[in-house]
Design a protein around this motif. Structure first.
Motif, PDB file in Angstrom:
ATOM      1  N   ALA A   1      12.600  -4.971  -7.740  1.00  0.00           N
ATOM      2  CA  ALA A   1      12.199  -4.485  -9.068  1.00  0.00           C
ATOM      3  C   ALA A   1      11.023  -5.278  -9.624  1.00  0.00           C
ATOM      4  O   ALA A   1      10.986  -5.609 -10.812  1.00  0.00           O
ATOM      5  CB  ALA A   1      13.388  -4.517 -10.026  1.00  0.00           C
ATOM      6  N   LEU A   2      10.049  -5.559  -8.771  1.00  0.00           N
ATOM      7  CA  LEU A   2       8.909  -6.382  -9.179  1.00  0.00           C
ATOM      8  C   LEU A   2       7.638  -5.592  -9.440  1.00  0.00           C
ATOM      9  O   LEU A   2       6.834  -5.974 -10.291  1.00  0.00           O
ATOM     10  CB  LEU A   2       8.619  -7.429  -8.094  1.00  0.00           C
ATOM     11  CG  LEU A   2       9.672  -8.524  -7.904  1.00  0.00           C
ATOM     12  CD1 LEU A   2       9.273  -9.435  -6.751  1.00  0.00           C
ATOM     13  CD2 LEU A   2       9.841  -9.329  -9.182  1.00  0.00           C
ATOM     14  N   GLN A   3       7.417  -4.517  -8.706  1.00  0.00           N
ATOM     15  CA  GLN A   3       6.157  -3.783  -8.879  1.00  0.00           C
ATOM     16  C   GLN A   3       6.342  -2.326  -8.473  1.00  0.00           C
ATOM     17  O   GLN A   3       7.162  -1.998  -7.619  1.00  0.00           O
ATOM     18  CB  GLN A   3       5.035  -4.427  -8.067  1.00  0.00           C
ATOM     19  CG  GLN A   3       5.333  -4.657  -6.590  1.00  0.00           C
ATOM     20  CD  GLN A   3       5.176  -3.438  -5.718  1.00  0.00           C
ATOM     21  OE1 GLN A   3       4.232  -2.678  -5.883  1.00  0.00           O
ATOM     22  NE2 GLN A   3       6.099  -3.222  -4.798  1.00  0.00           N
ATOM     23  N   VAL A   4       5.579  -1.465  -9.116  1.00  0.00           N
ATOM     24  CA  VAL A   4       5.589  -0.028  -8.831  1.00  0.00           C
ATOM     25  C   VAL A   4       4.525   0.262  -7.778  1.00  0.00           C
ATOM     26  O   VAL A   4       3.418  -0.278  -7.837  1.00  0.00           O
ATOM     27  CB  VAL A   4       5.308   0.782 -10.111  1.00  0.00           C
ATOM     28  CG1 VAL A   4       5.188   2.275  -9.804  1.00  0.00           C
ATOM     29  CG2 VAL A   4       6.401   0.537 -11.138  1.00  0.00           C
ATOM     30  N   GLY A   5       4.860   1.107  -6.817  1.00  0.00           N
ATOM     31  CA  GLY A   5       3.878   1.438  -5.790  1.00  0.00           C
ATOM     32  C   GLY A   5       4.300   2.630  -4.962  1.00  0.00           C
ATOM     33  O   GLY A   5       5.430   3.126  -5.056  1.00  0.00           O
ATOM     34  N   GLY A   6       3.400   3.089  -4.132  1.00  0.00           N
ATOM     35  CA  GLY A   6       3.672   4.205  -3.234  1.00  0.00           C
ATOM     36  C   GLY A   6       2.833   4.072  -1.976  1.00  0.00           C
ATOM     37  O   GLY A   6       1.952   3.210  -1.878  1.00  0.00           O
ATOM     38  N   VAL A   7       3.082   4.925  -0.998  1.00  0.00           N
ATOM     39  CA  VAL A   7       2.304   4.902   0.234  1.00  0.00           C
ATOM     40  C   VAL A   7       2.354   6.275   0.896  1.00  0.00           C
ATOM     41  O   VAL A   7       3.347   7.008   0.766  1.00  0.00           O
ATOM     42  CB  VAL A   7       2.829   3.814   1.214  1.00  0.00           C
ATOM     43  CG1 VAL A   7       4.212   4.176   1.774  1.00  0.00           C
ATOM     44  CG2 VAL A   7       1.842   3.545   2.338  1.00  0.00           C
ATOM     45  N   ILE A   8       1.271   6.626   1.573  1.00  0.00           N
ATOM     46  CA  ILE A   8       1.177   7.839   2.388  1.00  0.00           C
ATOM     47  C   ILE A   8       0.929   7.408   3.820  1.00  0.00           C
ATOM     48  O   ILE A   8       0.044   6.591   4.079  1.00  0.00           O
ATOM     49  CB  ILE A   8       0.021   8.752   1.932  1.00  0.00           C
ATOM     50  CG1 ILE A   8       0.129   9.077   0.443  1.00  0.00           C
ATOM     51  CG2 ILE A   8      -0.021  10.029   2.766  1.00  0.00           C
ATOM     52  CD1 ILE A   8      -1.105   9.772  -0.109  1.00  0.00           C
ATOM     53  N   VAL A   9       1.709   7.932   4.756  1.00  0.00           N
ATOM     54  CA  VAL A   9       1.550   7.611   6.177  1.00  0.00           C
ATOM     55  C   VAL A   9       1.165   8.887   6.932  1.00  0.00           C
ATOM     56  O   VAL A   9       1.807   9.925   6.779  1.00  0.00           O
ATOM     57  CB  VAL A   9       2.842   7.020   6.772  1.00  0.00           C
ATOM     58  CG1 VAL A   9       2.637   6.663   8.244  1.00  0.00           C
ATOM     59  CG2 VAL A   9       3.296   5.794   5.990  1.00  0.00           C
ATOM     60  N   ASP A  10       0.142   8.777   7.753  1.00  0.00           N
ATOM     61  CA  ASP A  10      -0.344   9.890   8.562  1.00  0.00           C
ATOM     62  C   ASP A  10       0.168   9.731   9.992  1.00  0.00           C
ATOM     63  O   ASP A  10      -0.074   8.709  10.637  1.00  0.00           O
ATOM     64  CB  ASP A  10      -1.880   9.890   8.541  1.00  0.00           C
ATOM     65  CG  ASP A  10      -2.508  11.003   9.356  1.00  0.00           C
ATOM     66  OD1 ASP A  10      -1.773  11.880   9.849  1.00  0.00           O
ATOM     67  OD2 ASP A  10      -3.753  10.996   9.496  1.00  0.00           O
ATOM     68  N   SER A  11       0.870  10.748  10.479  1.00  0.00           N
ATOM     69  CA  SER A  11       1.394  10.688  11.855  1.00  0.00           C
ATOM     70  C   SER A  11       0.282  10.778  12.883  1.00  0.00           C
ATOM     71  O   SER A  11       0.417  10.282  14.012  1.00  0.00           O
ATOM     72  CB  SER A  11       2.388  11.829  12.099  1.00  0.00           C
ATOM     73  OG  SER A  11       1.708  13.077  12.177  1.00  0.00           O
ATOM     74  N   GLY A  12      -0.813  11.457  12.520  1.00  0.00           N
ATOM     75  CA  GLY A  12      -1.886  11.708  13.475  1.00  0.00           C
ATOM     76  C   GLY A  12      -1.595  12.851  14.424  1.00  0.00           C
ATOM     77  O   GLY A  12      -2.382  13.130  15.332  1.00  0.00           O
ATOM     78  N   ASN A  13      -0.476  13.547  14.204  1.00  0.00           N
ATOM     79  CA  ASN A  13      -0.042  14.583  15.153  1.00  0.00           C
ATOM     80  C   ASN A  13      -0.473  15.993  14.784  1.00  0.00           C
ATOM     81  O   ASN A  13      -0.477  16.876  15.653  1.00  0.00           O
ATOM     82  CB  ASN A  13       1.486  14.555  15.278  1.00  0.00           C
ATOM     83  CG  ASN A  13       2.002  13.281  15.895  1.00  0.00           C
ATOM     84  OD1 ASN A  13       1.309  12.645  16.685  1.00  0.00           O
ATOM     85  ND2 ASN A  13       3.214  12.875  15.538  1.00  0.00           N
ATOM     86  N   PHE A  14      -0.812  16.218  13.506  1.00  0.00           N
ATOM     87  CA  PHE A  14      -1.112  17.596  13.111  1.00  0.00           C
ATOM     88  C   PHE A  14      -2.551  17.950  13.498  1.00  0.00           C
ATOM     89  O   PHE A  14      -3.480  17.166  13.298  1.00  0.00           O
ATOM     90  CB  PHE A  14      -0.920  17.783  11.610  1.00  0.00           C
ATOM     91  CG  PHE A  14      -0.965  19.225  11.178  1.00  0.00           C
ATOM     92  CD1 PHE A  14       0.138  20.042  11.348  1.00  0.00           C
ATOM     93  CD2 PHE A  14      -2.120  19.774  10.640  1.00  0.00           C
ATOM     94  CE1 PHE A  14       0.097  21.380  10.977  1.00  0.00           C
ATOM     95  CE2 PHE A  14      -2.174  21.102  10.258  1.00  0.00           C
ATOM     96  CZ  PHE A  14      -1.057  21.906  10.426  1.00  0.00           C
ATOM     97  N   ASP A  15      -2.730  19.154  14.009  1.00  0.00           N
ATOM     98  CA  ASP A  15      -4.050  19.642  14.428  1.00  0.00           C
ATOM     99  C   ASP A  15      -4.716  20.373  13.264  1.00  0.00           C
ATOM    100  O   ASP A  15      -4.422  21.538  13.008  1.00  0.00           O
ATOM    101  CB  ASP A  15      -3.911  20.564  15.639  1.00  0.00           C
ATOM    102  CG  ASP A  15      -5.258  21.037  16.164  1.00  0.00           C
ATOM    103  OD1 ASP A  15      -6.302  20.558  15.662  1.00  0.00           O
ATOM    104  OD2 ASP A  15      -5.279  21.887  17.076  1.00  0.00           O
TER     105      ASP A  15
END
Length: 420
Positions: free
Chosen positions: A210-224
């Motif tokens: 409960a120290l900081q607000v954040g997010g992340v997006i990860v790309d699989s690299g699999n989609f054409d």
């Protein structure tokens, strides 16, 4: 490396005499030897650092670690989980497009999809995570660009059949985006089951404190992205000197485009200090998730045996509707339990207010046990119909089990249940 080792070593490898711990690079600015060098970086932004609205060495170390844990080719941190969900879709959808989402979602995400994106003329088509293949297929429109779901829904605790939704999305030539916040890559790796993009609110288990607000997006690299329907990936981007993302960046086209276009323009990038704190949480993530699962299962079984509980949802219980999907996709169900206390909202309030160890707060997935009444808090803005679709009963309590000794948690639960 195994996940436990990745949590400690991925993303940052110090060289001779360099700091053992990921350093905080608290700077907005980077210096170049010449004007020509600066111009070259703007022509090819992945060549070096430009400005900390795009990238920062401390944040980049965390991005690399999370991408490695999820099995992706790259990641981009954001200032919140909501920002991650928003940018993951805006990187694909434009005005006049639509996307499909399961209705069992976090309340803030429902609001984002139902109202805010609608103002941008992006339509969200909601379906139940329990929709049949025929119902899911019928939800697609010619302008549908993506499918979105949560691995473990907040707070309904439904489990997404990732392979089935990925198959439906890929049949129509669009990617599947999965919010993996509650599971984390320790309990589930959606990319292994066909997901193309993974998002997280890192505020939850990844940070854990409960120290900081954040997010992340990860790309699989699999989609054409070259297969059709995604012009912005295969046509020159005139806002960046005519770069064609699929030609220049190949499997990393999605995540590079998100950084070069959306992060450049929206600037929802976390600070170096926030990333440093997040990394401390990530270093113990595998260890903490093991304890959350043990404590969560014990508390869920205690609720299951109580005559004060009308019903509960925890997919690791054999009687749970989503138990078979949990066994297929998860290594455990974490520490969040959804219970409906007898007596409706009044019973839920009596139970929550009687707790002494557990905190009544607007948070979840913390090291400390906490509780929330979703209908009057995180899902307060929803209509009665939306509450039902999201799997939120007026008497539901979201019980987030922490890392305290299990005997102390159960003692607090039991004394509060006696007040109901």
């Amino acid at each position: 490396m195994k996940d436990e080792t990745k949590c400690l070593h991925s993303g940052y490898s110090p060289k001779n005499s360099e700091p053992r711990v990921v350093p905080i690079v608290q700077s907005t600015t980077y210096v170049y030897d010449s004007t020509e060098d600066v111009g070259a970086v703007f022509d090819e932004p992945t060549k070096s650092l430009i400005y900390s609205r795009f990238a920062n060495p401390t944040v980049m170390a965390v991005e690399s670690k999370i991408a490695d844990l999820e099995g992706g080719v790259g990641a981009m941190c954001t200032s919140s989980g909501q920002a991650a969900s928003l940018l993951s879709l805006l990187n694909i959808c434009g005005s006049g497009d639509s996307f499909i989402s399961v209705s069992q979602l976090y309340g803030g995400t429902i609001n984002l999809f139902s109202y805010t994106l609608k103002k941008l003329n992006v339509e969200c088509i909601f379906v139940s995570c329990d929709a049949t293949d025929e119902e899911l297929d019928a939800a697609f429109k010619p302008n549908t660009k993506a499918v979105f779901g949560e691995t473990i829904a907040n707070p309904a605790l439904t489990v997404l059949d990732i392979e089935r939704f990925a198959k439906a999305a890929h049949k129509r030539g669009v990617p599947l985006i999965v919010d993996n916040t509650f599971a984390t890559p320790i309990l589930c790796k959606p990319i292994d089951f066909g997901a193309d993009i993974v998002v997280h609110s890192t505020t939850k288990y990844m940070d854990g404190h409960a120290l900081q607000v954040g997010g992340v997006i990860v790309d699989s690299g699999n989609f054409d992205w070259t297969a059709g329907g995604f012009a912005e990936f295969v046509e020159p981007d005139m806002s960046y000197h005519g770069i064609t993302y699929t030609d220049v960046y190949g499997k990393s086209a999605y995540i590079v485009k998100a950084r070069m276009q959306l992060m450049r323009d929206f600037g929802t990038y976390p600070s170096a200090h926030s990333a440093f704190l997040l990394n401390l949480g990530l270093e113990t993530l595998a260890l903490r998730m093991e304890r959350y699962c043990l404590n969560g299962t014990a508390v869920a079984k205690h609720f299951e045996a109580s005559d004060k509980i009308e019903s509960l949802s925890y997919p690791w219980l054999e009687r749970d509707k989503y138990h078979s999907l949990a066994l297929k996709y998860l290594k455990g169900a974490g520490g969040v339990i959804a219970i409906i206390v007898k007596g409706g909202k009044a019973g839920a309030v009596r139970f929550m207010d009687a707790l002494t160890l557990a905190s009544n707060e607007v948070h979840v997935c913390d090291i400390r046990t906490c509780v929330l009444h979703p209908a009057s808090a995180t899902h307060r803005q929803l209509t009665d119909e939306q509450l039902v679709a999201a799997g939120v009963d007026p008497g539901m309590v979201r019980f987030s089990v922490g890392l305290e000794h299990i005997d102390d948690i159960l003692e607090d639960v039991e004394q509060a249940l006696r007040k109901v």
